[in-house]
Design a protein around this motif. Structure first.
Motif, short mmCIF file in Angstrom:
data_model
loop_
_atom_site.label_atom_id
_atom_site.label_comp_id
_atom_site.label_asym_id
_atom_site.label_seq_id
_atom_site.Cartn_x
_atom_site.Cartn_y
_atom_site.Cartn_z
N ARG A 241 41.75 -5.70 -10.25
CA ARG A 241 41.66 -6.30 -9.79
C ARG A 241 41.99 -7.22 -8.24
NH1 ARG A 241 38.74 -7.44 -13.22
NH2 ARG A 241 39.22 -8.50 -14.90
N LEU A 242 41.24 -8.10 -7.93
CA LEU A 242 41.79 -8.26 -6.21
C LEU A 242 42.44 -9.06 -5.88
CD1 LEU A 242 39.51 -6.78 -3.99
CD2 LEU A 242 38.79 -9.58 -3.86
N SER A 243 43.25 -8.62 -4.93
CA SER A 243 44.88 -9.62 -4.97
C SER A 243 44.69 -10.83 -4.23
CB SER A 243 46.04 -8.92 -4.07
OG SER A 243 45.52 -8.42 -2.44
N ASP A 244 44.97 -11.62 -4.11
CA ASP A 244 44.78 -12.37 -2.96
C ASP A 244 45.01 -12.20 -1.47
OD1 ASP A 244 45.17 -14.90 -5.03
OD2 ASP A 244 46.88 -15.03 -4.94
N TYR A 245 45.07 -11.78 -0.79
CA TYR A 245 45.49 -10.99 0.05
C TYR A 245 44.05 -10.09 0.97
CZ TYR A 245 46.04 -7.37 3.96
OH TYR A 245 45.98 -7.09 5.26
N GLU A 246 43.60 -9.79 -0.20
CA GLU A 246 42.07 -8.70 -0.16
C GLU A 246 41.03 -9.86 -0.11
OE1 GLU A 246 43.37 -4.78 -2.36
OE2 GLU A 246 42.85 -6.60 -3.95
N ALA A 247 41.56 -10.92 -1.03
CA ALA A 247 40.27 -11.71 -1.56
C ALA A 247 39.66 -12.63 -0.03
CB ALA A 247 40.22 -13.09 -2.26
N ASN A 248 41.14 -13.34 0.70
CA ASN A 248 41.24 -13.83 1.90
C ASN A 248 40.46 -12.96 3.09
OD1 ASN A 248 42.83 -16.26 1.22
ND2 ASN A 248 44.86 -15.22 0.51
N VAL A 249 40.54 -11.56 3.04
CA VAL A 249 40.06 -11.33 4.32
C VAL A 249 38.57 -11.50 4.14
CG1 VAL A 249 39.46 -8.33 5.27
CG2 VAL A 249 41.37 -8.53 4.01
#
Length: 142
Positions: free
Chosen positions: A92-100
């Motif tokens: 599951r992708l984290s919000d931090y990773e998605a924001n990248v």
């Protein structure tokens, strides 16, 4: 330039010298080779990929700024392969990773080039396997 330098500092201790040189070469053909290398590592090095996902996503984001259509297609193909591989591990992708990278992906949905728009949309469909669709709205709203 500052972002690239910071990314180089993050990547250097975590990737081989040969891959590092390809990733940060001034020659876009080397970037294509780096994408090939990363893609070939996916099946056997999933844990290492996950451990370095932020670096990989940041670098892929840089490649999405490329103007060469062939390079963009290759980048999108790698990104979709990466996301599919992550989904296979129930990641599951984290919000931090998605924001990248998601904000640039949203921007690519409005590209003048149809292949880029199509690739961006397909990537969003794949992304929904590892990141909740309900959280995507904020990226479109911004």
């Amino acid at each position: 330039p500052e972002f690239v330098e910071a990314l180089k500092e993050q990547a250097q201790p975590n990737v081989s010298k040969a891959l590092f040189e390809k990733m940060f070469s001034a020659d876009f053909r080397q970037h294509a080779k780096a994408l090939d290398d990363l893609a070939s590592l996916l099946p056997d090095y999933r844990l290492e990929t996950i451990a370095n996902l932020d670096i990989i996503l940041k670098w892929v984001t840089l490649r999405l700024f490329d103007s060469n259509m062939t390079q963009l297609r290759k980048t999108f193909a790698y990104l979709e392969s990466l996301l599919n591989n992550l989904a296979e591990t129930q990641f599951r992708l984290s919000d931090y990773e998605a924001n990248v990278f998601v904000p640039l992906l949203v921007e690519k949905c409005g590209s003048f080039a149809e292949p880029v728009r199509t690739s961006a949309r397909n990537t969003f469909k794949t992304l929904c396997n590892i990141y909740p669709a309900s959280k995507m709205f904020k990226f479109f709203a911004e």
